[in-house]
Design a protein around this motif. Structure first.
Motif, PDB file in Angstrom:
ATOM      1  N   ARG A 108       0.822  -1.210   0.000  1.00 40.30           N
ATOM      2  CA  ARG A 108       0.000   0.000   0.000  1.00 40.30           C
ATOM      3  C   ARG A 108       0.859   1.264   0.000  1.00 40.30           C
ATOM      4  NH1 ARG A 108      -1.265  -3.798   3.438  1.00 40.30           N
ATOM      5  NH2 ARG A 108      -3.270  -4.899   3.306  1.00 40.30           N
ATOM      6  N   ASP A 131      -1.055   3.661  -8.178  1.00 41.76           N
ATOM      7  CA  ASP A 131      -2.053   2.983  -7.362  1.00 41.76           C
ATOM      8  C   ASP A 131      -2.555   1.684  -7.998  1.00 41.76           C
ATOM      9  OD1 ASP A 131      -3.434   2.989  -4.909  1.00 41.76           O
ATOM     10  OD2 ASP A 131      -5.286   3.613  -5.910  1.00 41.76           O
ATOM     11  N   MET A 132      -1.682   0.949  -8.672  1.00 42.77           N
ATOM     12  CA  MET A 132      -2.057  -0.330  -9.262  1.00 42.77           C
ATOM     13  C   MET A 132      -1.054  -1.405  -8.842  1.00 42.77           C
ATOM     14  SD  MET A 132      -4.876   0.119 -10.902  1.00 42.77           S
ATOM     15  CE  MET A 132      -4.940  -1.517 -11.642  1.00 42.77           C
ATOM     16  N   THR A 155      -6.470  -2.235  -7.600  1.00 41.51           N
ATOM     17  CA  THR A 155      -5.963  -1.218  -6.689  1.00 41.51           C
ATOM     18  C   THR A 155      -5.644  -1.891  -5.359  1.00 41.51           C
ATOM     19  OG1 THR A 155      -8.114  -0.639  -5.761  1.00 41.51           O
ATOM     20  CG2 THR A 155      -7.468   0.490  -7.804  1.00 41.51           C
TER      21      THR A 155
END
Length: 542
Positions: free
Chosen positions: A189, A299-300, A278
């Motif tokens: 993350r 964000d992938m 995501t």
């Protein structure tokens, strides 16, 4: 560089083959050069590679590319490097290797993995990394080295991966990328190292070995004079550090084209099944297996499950056929029999026999069990060779469904690469097994292409990775092939039995494993994962 070049080079350093591939700025492949890159195995489970030889092989591949493209050095806008994932490549003073690299095939850390997996912090480590603990990974290997070979870490200044080692030799910079850094030591993350993960591995005292994390779509370094001399390229050529080969292969094959329902499978010797999501969409299974690997797109990430043996199962069954034929005076090669597979499939009934494709000894996705073994269930006196051939191929379809089920819902579309994708009958089976249309990617070298795409974005050829994908990847996807509805229904009904029996077989595998040392002949085929792969297959899957 004074003049803007018109060529991008992608380096893909597989386990046994290193390829250098040239593309024009629109993604058209111009030429490739390959060099065999050998590795060594020991009876103790070791699988190692001389680090200096890997670099010289890489340089040779680049020089070979220069022999194929006139004025390559002056025309090269930039290059990028990816390579086999996991493993441990230690460097010390003067950037010299501390020892031969421990490859992802190395199994020596198995006792340490069992100990770490039983630790109180294992679930926290998994939820941060999204990645199941196994002997492949650098974290496991470093923990094992710390316990059993601390003198190596005492001499080490950095713990790198294969592509990081090549990047160091190309640029003189020690670094790693967000994908390998985070699925081993970090949080997918945040794309940064994570203290909880490092503590769970017991590596707090060795954190200084972890190099800086750089994103090759944003940061480049210049080719050094020494590297220029060895490769034939120009000093100062920009170099991007690519992400790990699985991410690059997925990117080049179409795992991320803006369609959230799409997924990508490479069915070579190993089956690699991935979907782009995501971070909030990641599904972490209760078993703690799989990988979450960052993509070079904002964000992938890719969520990945890998079944250890895919086409190796087909190779085994064809070898059985060749052995039988040999008893009667004919000696067909495996390649002679491949062309008969579609015919055998057409002469057999779907879903009549279950086959669990664990022929390479063990499984790692969506469950981890080194004692798992292949087997047929449901045989009757009316079954013949063609029926068992179909069962083997259907087993690969069931394994793909098993892997995708561990990541959430079935994909809405499957992009397919690897040797098995060339068979129309196989495409129909895997399409029905996952219940989704399949599309073939016409890209020849997906891993090298994924790396070169990072260089393209870094050099401003494209404003974003999505823009690059739209020109380099999407046009190379074939028309979708829809699954047969009746076959899909057959496999939907078959899958619960496939899963139920593989779970029920665990105590059987355990019992057989206890006796295995007394039955060496049976276990002789239980070599590490890729030892029977062709070089082409290894490059496809690692």
């Amino acid at each position: 560089m004074a003049d803007r070049g018109d060529i991008l080079i992608g380096i893909d350093a597989g386990t046994s083959v290193i390829k250098a591939v040239a593309f024009d700025l629109t993604g058209r492949q111009l030429a490739s050069s390959a060099v065999l890159n050998r590795y060594d195995e020991g009876e103790d489970g070791s699988a190692t590679q001389p680090m200096l030889r890997t670099w010289t092989d890489c340089a040779e591949a680049l020089r070979g590319l220069g022999d194929k493209i006139e004025n390559l050095a002056a025309r090269t806008l930039a290059l990028a490097v990816t390579g086999q994932g996991d493993g441990t490549w230690l460097v010390g003073a003067g950037d010299e290797p501390v020892a031969n690299a421990w490859l992802w095939l190395d199994a020596r850390s198995a006792p340490t993995v069992r100990k770490l997996a039983a630790g109180d912090n294992e679930r926290a480590r998994f939820e941060a990394t999204g990645t199941g603990l196994n002997t492949c990974q650098q974290g496991s290997q470093l923990a094992h080295i710390a316990a059993h070979h601390p003198e190596l870490l005492a001499r080490a200044e950095a713990a790198l991966h294969c592509k990081d080692w090549l990047y160091l030799n190309l640029t003189g910079v020690r670094a790693t990328d967000p994908s390998e850094a985070c699925f081993t030591f970090g949080n997918f993350r945040t794309r940064a190292y994570d203290d909880t993960v490092i503590a769970a591995l017991g590596l707090e005292d060795y954190r200084h070995l972890l190099p800086e994390i750089v994103d090759g779509t944003k940061t480049t370094q210049s080719l050094t004079a020494a590297a220029a001399s060895q490769t034939g390229l120009l000093e100062g050529t920009p170099v991007s550090l690519g992400y790990v080969d699985m991410a690059m292969t997925g990117l080049g094959a179409g795992v991320h084209t803006g369609d959230p329902a799409a997924a990508a499978s490479t069915v070579g010797s190993t089956g690699v099944h991935m979907r782009a999501v995501t971070p909030d969409e990641v599904v972490l299974n209760a078993e703690g297996t799989g990988y979450v690997i960052a993509l070079p797109a904002p964000d992938m990430v890719t969520q990945v499950q890998t079944n250890m043996a895919a086409t190796l199962n087909i190779d085994w069954w064809l070898d059985v056929a060749a052995d039988i034929a040999g008893e009667f005076g004919t000696s067909p090669k495996r390649s002679d029999l491949v062309g008969h597979i579609d015919g055998w499939l057409s002469r057999s009934d779907p879903g009549a026999i279950l086959y669990h494709p664990y022929i390479s000894a063990g499984e790692r996705g969506p469950f981890v069990n080194p004692d798992a073994r292949a087997g047929f269930i449901g045989l009757s006196s009316g079954h013949r060779f063609a029926d068992l051939m179909r069962a083997v191929v259907e087993g690969l379809g069931m394994a793909a469904r098993d892997c995708y089920a561990a990541m959430g819902a079935m994909p809405g579309e499957l992009r397919l690469t690897g040797g098995a994708a060339r068979s129309k009958a196989f495409r129909g089976i895997i399409s029905a097994a996952v219940g989704a249309p399949v599309r073939i990617c016409r890209r020849e070298e997906t891993g090298a292409a994924g790396a070169a795409m990072m260089a393209a974005v870094a050099q401003g050829v494209y404003g974003s990775m999505d823009d690059c994908v739209a020109e380099w990847v999407t046009p190379l996807l074939e028309i979708p092939e829809k699954p047969d509805q009746a076959l899909t229904e057959t496999y939907v009904a078959l899958y619960p039995s496939y899963k139920l029996t593989r779970e029920a077989l665990i105590p059987v595998w355990d019992g057989m494993a206890k006796d295995r040392p007394r039955n060496r002949r049976v276990d002789a085929s239980a070599t590490p994962l890729d030892t029977t792969m062709t070089d082409e297959q290894k490059d496809e899957t690692r």
